[in-house]
Design an enzyme around this catalytic site. Structure first.
Site, short mmCIF file in Angstrom:
data_model
loop_
_atom_site.label_atom_id
_atom_site.label_comp_id
_atom_site.label_asym_id
_atom_site.label_seq_id
_atom_site.Cartn_x
_atom_site.Cartn_y
_atom_site.Cartn_z
N SER A 1 0.81 -1.21 0.00
CA SER A 1 0.00 0.00 0.00
C SER A 1 0.85 1.26 0.00
O SER A 1 1.73 1.40 -0.83
CB SER A 1 -0.97 -0.05 1.19
OG SER A 1 -2.07 0.75 0.93
N HIS B 1 -7.63 -5.59 -0.17
CA HIS B 1 -6.37 -4.86 0.06
C HIS B 1 -5.63 -5.45 1.26
O HIS B 1 -6.03 -5.25 2.41
CB HIS B 1 -6.77 -3.41 0.35
CG HIS B 1 -5.63 -2.44 0.35
ND1 HIS B 1 -4.89 -2.17 -0.77
CD2 HIS B 1 -5.12 -1.67 1.35
CE1 HIS B 1 -3.98 -1.26 -0.48
NE2 HIS B 1 -4.09 -0.95 0.80
C1 GTR Z 1 -5.37 4.65 1.70
C2 GTR Z 1 -4.80 5.40 0.54
C3 GTR Z 1 -4.13 4.42 -0.38
C4 GTR Z 1 -3.23 3.47 0.35
C5 GTR Z 1 -3.79 3.06 1.69
C6 GTR Z 1 -2.81 2.39 2.64
O1 GTR Z 1 -6.16 5.37 2.54
O2 GTR Z 1 -5.84 6.06 -0.09
O3 GTR Z 1 -3.44 5.09 -1.40
O4 GTR Z 1 -1.98 4.01 0.48
O5 GTR Z 1 -4.30 4.11 2.40
O6 GTR Z 1 -1.64 2.75 2.68
O7 GTR Z 1 -3.25 1.53 3.37
#
Ligand code: GTR
Length: 424
Positions: free
Chosen positions: A257, A403
């Site tokens: 991420s 995710h």
């Molecule tokens: C979210 C962000 C993403 C990603 C994520 C993370 O809120 O929008 O781009 O980086 O965080 O790092 O878990």
């Protein structure tokens, strides 16, 4: 009645339907500023790569200061070592590192090396969201003393690490699995380098390195939090180079991420990293920005008041909000900076915010750079079926689920690393 909300810049609806993606065109990473086309590895390395590097620097992450002089004062102390970690399979070593000397901030480096290894082993190098003690259920691992986000903090508003959350991210780290596969695992806490909020830079390495107070994300071309985290990964590697059990020439930069964005930028800048992995890095990472799907430049960069992460990027990135067509680059430029070294991009099917197809297309469009260097690269433009790992120098898979970074991802990374980092 006019609601106050209506006075704010309206955020366009998030696109998560493939049929609604507006058309876009991408710049060609192989066309030099003077119009010449790159024909071989030499021309890429000497002419075009520096141009692509500058575009990524100027428009996305800002310039990382040259800290070599400051690093002359670096101090590394071993704080603790246990030779019987993971039921005797691994040696755990914990270092405290002051990369610009004891007047500056420090970070904790946690390292596990496999006891069964007969020679130095390749090492996975990555940052964590919650601190070293969250990556494994191991009572000997120290807690961070720096700022932690609410999710990892004591319930007293202090932003101090909660001891009850030991091992809280171990599901994402699979350290024992990697040890069994013959790899070392090194991790540090991203908040030791810079706390993840707009004012976080003040307590971290950015302020310590640029004491003139030169803030930060608002000044065009200056580095931001992602740049600082990426710099931190290089400082981890400095220490790993001194550890006999580790083969630092086979170091793998990885991240999930936002830390996947940092991992890509670390791998792009520091060519000591032999292999670079992006796990669900999304917007500002592997995913194409000009392809409007999921998170956009506007949303991530803080263009819409109260949303996003303005401190992650250099100021210019936000200026492409709702005008991505003017970006002189896209994510394939960032990915191509890894070439000729192996690269792996991974997505999760239900992670539409990070745009799995856009992440794949980032790799597809970086592929010509691998090809011009005589390497097979990804070798396909066809989106692979679920759970199938494709590619030769550039790998890609999309796994089921959301995710995250899971055993299936690690298995693919270790399989790919076995192949691309094998000793000849
Ligand atoms: C979210 C962000 C993403 C990603 C994520 C993370 O809120 O929008 O781009 O980086 O965080 O790092 O878990």
């Amino acid at each position: 009645m006019l609601l106050p909300m209506l006075l704010l810049a309206a955020i366009p609806p998030t696109i998560s339907d493939e049929a609604k993606v507006p058309p876009y065109t991408l710049p060609d990473p192989l066309v030099c500023a003077d119009g010449r086309k790159v024909t071989d590895a030499k021309m890429w390395n000497e002419v075009r790569r520096p141009e692509v590097f500058r575009l990524v620097e100027e428009n996305m992450f800002g310039r990382t200061p040259d800290t070599r002089k400051l690093q002359a004062a670096a101090v590394t102390e071993m704080r603790e070592q246990g030779k019987d970690a993971l039921g005797g399979k691994a040696t755990r070593t914990q270092f405290k590192v002051w990369p610009i000397g004891k007047k500056g901030p420090s970070f904790d480096l946690l390292l596990y090396t496999p006891n069964a290894a007969k020679s130095p082993v390749p090492v996975f190098v990555g940052l964590s969201f919650g601190g070293n003690y969250t990556t494994i259920e191991d009572p000997a691992v120290f807690l961070p003393s720096t700022w932690v986000s609410k999710q990892w903090a004591l319930n007293d508003g202090s932003n101090r690490a909660d001891p009850k959350l030991r091992g809280g991210q171990s599901r994402r780290w699979e350290i024992e699995y990697l040890i069994d596969r013959g790899y070392a695992v090194a991790t540090a806490y991203y908040g030791d380098f810079e706390a993840d909020f707009p004012e976080g830079w003040k307590e971290g390495f950015r302020a310590a390195i640029s004491p003139a107070g030169v803030n930060t994300q608002w000044k065009d071309g200056e580095w931001a939090a992602i740049g600082c985290w990426a710099w931190g990964m290089s400082r981890m590697l400095d220490v790993l180079e001194t550890v006999p059990a580790v083969d630092a020439q086979r170091a793998i930069a990885h991240g999930h991420s936002r830390l996947g964005k940092a991992g890509l930028w670390a791998g792009a800048q520091d060519q000591r990293f032999a292999f670079v992995i992006s796990n669900d890095s999304g917007c500002g990472g592997a995913a194409l920005n000009k392809r409007i799907f999921g998170e956009t430049v506007g949303v991530i960069s803080g263009y819409y008041k109260g949303r996003g992460f303005p401190h992650w990027f250099t100021a210019r990135f936000a200026t492409f909000s709702e005008r991505e067509e003017f970006m002189p680059l896209d994510s394939h430029y960032l990915l191509a900076l890894v070439a000729p070294r192996p690269l792996y991009v991974a997505s999760a099917k239900e992670d539409s915010w990070a745009d799995p197809v856009g992440e794949f297309l980032g790799a597809v469009h970086a592929d010509p750079v691998y090809h011009v260097m005589g390497l097979p690269g990804l070798g396909t433009k066809e989106y692979p079926p679920l759970s199938k790992s494709v590619g030769t120098t550039v790998g890609y898979h999309v796994r089921p689920g959301v995710h995250d970074i899971l055993l299936e991802d690690w298995k693919n990374y270790a399989d790919f690393a076995d192949r691309v980092l094998a000793k000849k």
